[in-house]
Scaffold this motif. Structure first.
Motif, PDB file in Angstrom:
ATOM      1  N   UNK A  29       0.827  -1.212   0.000  1.00 13.43           N
ATOM      2  CA  UNK A  29       0.000   0.000   0.000  1.00 13.43           C
ATOM      3  C   UNK A  29       0.860   1.260   0.000  1.00 13.43           C
ATOM      4  N   UNK A  30       1.968   1.237   0.727  1.00 12.09           N
ATOM      5  CA  UNK A  30       2.860   2.403   0.735  1.00 12.09           C
ATOM      6  C   UNK A  30       3.567   2.540  -0.608  1.00 12.09           C
ATOM      7  N   UNK A  31       3.924   1.425  -1.207  1.00  7.41           N
ATOM      8  CA  UNK A  31       4.606   1.469  -2.500  1.00  7.41           C
ATOM      9  C   UNK A  31       3.711   2.061  -3.585  1.00  7.41           C
ATOM     10  N   UNK A  32       2.396   1.891  -3.443  1.00  5.57           N
ATOM     11  CA  UNK A  32       1.467   2.380  -4.460  1.00  5.57           C
ATOM     12  C   UNK A  32       0.900   3.765  -4.155  1.00  5.57           C
ATOM     13  N   UNK A  33       1.370   4.423  -3.104  1.00  7.79           N
ATOM     14  CA  UNK A  33       0.871   5.763  -2.777  1.00  7.79           C
ATOM     15  C   UNK A  33       1.342   6.764  -3.826  1.00  7.79           C
ATOM     16  N   UNK A  34       0.414   7.567  -4.319  1.00  6.96           N
ATOM     17  CA  UNK A  34       0.727   8.497  -5.409  1.00  6.96           C
ATOM     18  C   UNK A  34       1.342   9.798  -4.910  1.00  6.96           C
ATOM     19  N   UNK A  35       0.966  10.236  -3.710  1.00  7.99           N
ATOM     20  CA  UNK A  35       1.458  11.524  -3.217  1.00  7.99           C
ATOM     21  C   UNK A  35       2.856  11.430  -2.620  1.00  7.99           C
ATOM     22  N   UNK A  36       3.432  10.226  -2.585  1.00  6.91           N
ATOM     23  CA  UNK A  36       4.780  10.029  -2.051  1.00  6.91           C
ATOM     24  C   UNK A  36       5.624   9.403  -3.152  1.00  6.91           C
ATOM     25  N   UNK A  37       6.689  10.085  -3.523  1.00  9.74           N
ATOM     26  CA  UNK A  37       7.495   9.617  -4.650  1.00  9.74           C
ATOM     27  C   UNK A  37       8.902   9.190  -4.246  1.00  9.74           C
ATOM     28  N   UNK A  57      -1.118   5.726  18.158  1.00 10.58           N
ATOM     29  CA  UNK A  57      -0.601   6.753  17.267  1.00 10.58           C
ATOM     30  C   UNK A  57      -1.644   7.063  16.198  1.00 10.58           C
ATOM     31  N   UNK A  58      -1.632   8.305  15.749  1.00 11.40           N
ATOM     32  CA  UNK A  58      -2.541   8.735  14.691  1.00 11.40           C
ATOM     33  C   UNK A  58      -1.803   9.749  13.823  1.00 11.40           C
ATOM     34  N   UNK A  59      -1.615   9.408  12.541  1.00  4.85           N
ATOM     35  CA  UNK A  59      -0.847  10.261  11.641  1.00  4.85           C
ATOM     36  C   UNK A  59      -1.624  10.502  10.356  1.00  4.85           C
ATOM     37  N   UNK A  60      -1.340  11.630   9.769  1.00  9.34           N
ATOM     38  CA  UNK A  60      -1.840  11.958   8.437  1.00  9.34           C
ATOM     39  C   UNK A  60      -0.669  11.827   7.467  1.00  9.34           C
ATOM     40  N   UNK A  61      -0.808  10.954   6.499  1.00 13.92           N
ATOM     41  CA  UNK A  61       0.303  10.659   5.593  1.00 13.92           C
ATOM     42  C   UNK A  61       0.397  11.691   4.481  1.00 13.92           C
ATOM     43  N   UNK A  62       0.330  12.947   4.850  1.00 12.11           N
ATOM     44  CA  UNK A  62       0.501  14.054   3.912  1.00 12.11           C
ATOM     45  C   UNK A  62       1.184  15.193   4.656  1.00 12.11           C
ATOM     46  N   UNK A  63       1.725  16.107   3.904  1.00 16.67           N
ATOM     47  CA  UNK A  63       2.289  17.301   4.518  1.00 16.67           C
ATOM     48  C   UNK A  63       3.798  17.267   4.611  1.00 16.67           C
ATOM     49  N   UNK A  64       4.326  18.210   5.397  1.00 17.66           N
ATOM     50  CA  UNK A  64       5.768  18.389   5.493  1.00 17.66           C
ATOM     51  C   UNK A  64       6.458  17.262   6.245  1.00 17.66           C
TER      52      UNK A  64
END
Length: 381
Positions: free
Chosen positions: A100-108, A171-178
């Motif tokens: 799932x992490x490998x297929x994330x589009x917003x993370x290159x 833990x609770x994280x948003x996988x976007x941002x800085x």
């Protein structure tokens, strides 16, 4: 000159070895302090990227996973990071977040994917499991890390033990941002741990300063600036805060031990399942070997019956004398000696023709047939 050069080389090698040992010790020590700090600061609310303690922990863990990392071996591989190692070494973990992490589009970038994996693993409470599984793949680990790396040393098992306690924290994280920006490097803040003590009986900064001021006015110096002496004039609110802090620590330790027990029970269950599977496989092989043995015995009996039918004599008498030979008890064949056989053939070939004639007369008289051929050689018709 050569001896001086060799001496300088030995000194340089010793210095390099010491530096690597100090790096490993520093990183593991601050990692242990960071985990303890997270357990102390944890309350009912989940921890996210706004927590300074977590940001520092993430930076420390990233430095540990990047310690002595070989990086890219060629320009075609691009910029590699510890994520490439985790992706390969943990690919066989069931229900993992790798795909799932490998297929994330917003993370290159590779570093950003590694940071996303770290956060997802913490939310899944499986960070220690991922790293322990990766360490078991020693071939891949040696491929990505140079000699002297933490991941190639025994300290790596200590690291997995530290991370088990984080399973008691939500833990609770948003996988976007800085936070997932792979361009900015991770920087460790060592200042919170420079004042770290093994005792948890310290007060807040305000109460600590008041205690230090009051003790200074009485011309008395406390044993430790961060562990003031407890006096009878201590207020009930301070005692309540201390008791609450102790309760949080004990509760966090309780969660850590429960998580450790659950992990050991899971490992024991997997071991028992594997043991049952191996026992079933052993029984299956034993049954198969017995079946093959019976089939081979049947084949031997069948061959024995065929042999008795080919020999022109009493089969009952032969059957009584024949027995099934055991393995390696068949008579051995003598090696063929061509010279001896030729001599034997010539000796019989040059024998008396009378003997040959007598034999032919005997056998032909049995059938009442006799034929005379030229050269006085009798032939049976």
């Amino acid at each position: 000159m050569e001896q001086a050069a060799m001496a300088m080389g030995d000194v340089s090698k010793k210095a390099s070895t010491r530096n690597l040992a100090v790096e490993r010790k520093n990183l593991l020590t601050v990692c242990r302090f960071s985990v303890k700090t997270l357990l102390e600061k944890y309350t009912a609310e989940p921890i996210d990227d706004s927590s300074e303690e977590f940001v520092n922990f993430a930076a420390i863990l990233e430095h540990i996973l990047s310690h002595r990392f070989k990086g890219s071996s060629s320009w075609f591989d691009g910029q590699r990071s510890y994520w490439d190692y985790i992706r390969l070494a943990c690919a066989k973990i069931p229900n993992s977040c790798i795909s799932s992490i490998e297929s994330m589009e917003n993370i290159s970038t590779s570093r950003a994917k590694g940071r996303a994996w770290m956060r997802v693993a913490l939310m899944e409470k499986r960070l220690s499991e991922y790293i322990a599984t990766a360490l078991r793949d020693s071939r891949t680990t040696k491929r990505f890390y140079a000699e002297g790396a933490i991941m190639l040393r025994e300290e790596a098992t200590v690291l997995t033990g530290m991370l088990i306690g984080l399973g008691a924290i939500d833990f609770s994280f948003c996988l976007k941002g800085e936070a997932l920006d792979g361009k900015s490097p991770a920087v460790i803040d060592y200042t919170p741990y420079l004042k770290f003590t093994q005792s948890y009986d310290y007060l807040s900064d305000d109460d600590d300063q008041q205690s230090v001021d009051s003790s200074a006015s009485d011309d008395s110096v406390p044993e430790h600036p961060y562990i003031p002496l407890v006096t009878d004039e201590e207020s009930w609110s301070t005692k309540c805060r201390k008791m609450e802090q102790r309760f949080k620590i004990v509760n966090a330790q309780k969660g850590y031990l429960e998580e450790l027990v659950r992990l050991r029970e899971s490992q024991l269950k997997n071991t028992e399942t594997e043991n049952k599977r191996l026992k079933a496989r052993l029984e299956e092989l034993q049954t198969q070997s017995q079946q093959e043995k019976r089939e081979l015995e049947a084949i031997v009996l069948e061959l024995q019956e065929q042999l008795t039918s080919l020999i022109p004599c009493d089969s009952n008498h032969l059957a009584k004398n024949l027995s099934i030979p055991l393995i390696n008890q068949w008579p051995t064949l003598e090696p063929f000696d061509s010279q001896e056989d030729v001599k034997l053939f010539r000796r019989f070939a040059t024998g008396s023709m009378a003997t040959l004639s007598h034999c032919c007369n005997y056998f032909c008289s049995c059938n009442n047939r006799y034929v005379a051929e030229p050269n006085n050689i009798p032939v049976c018709a």
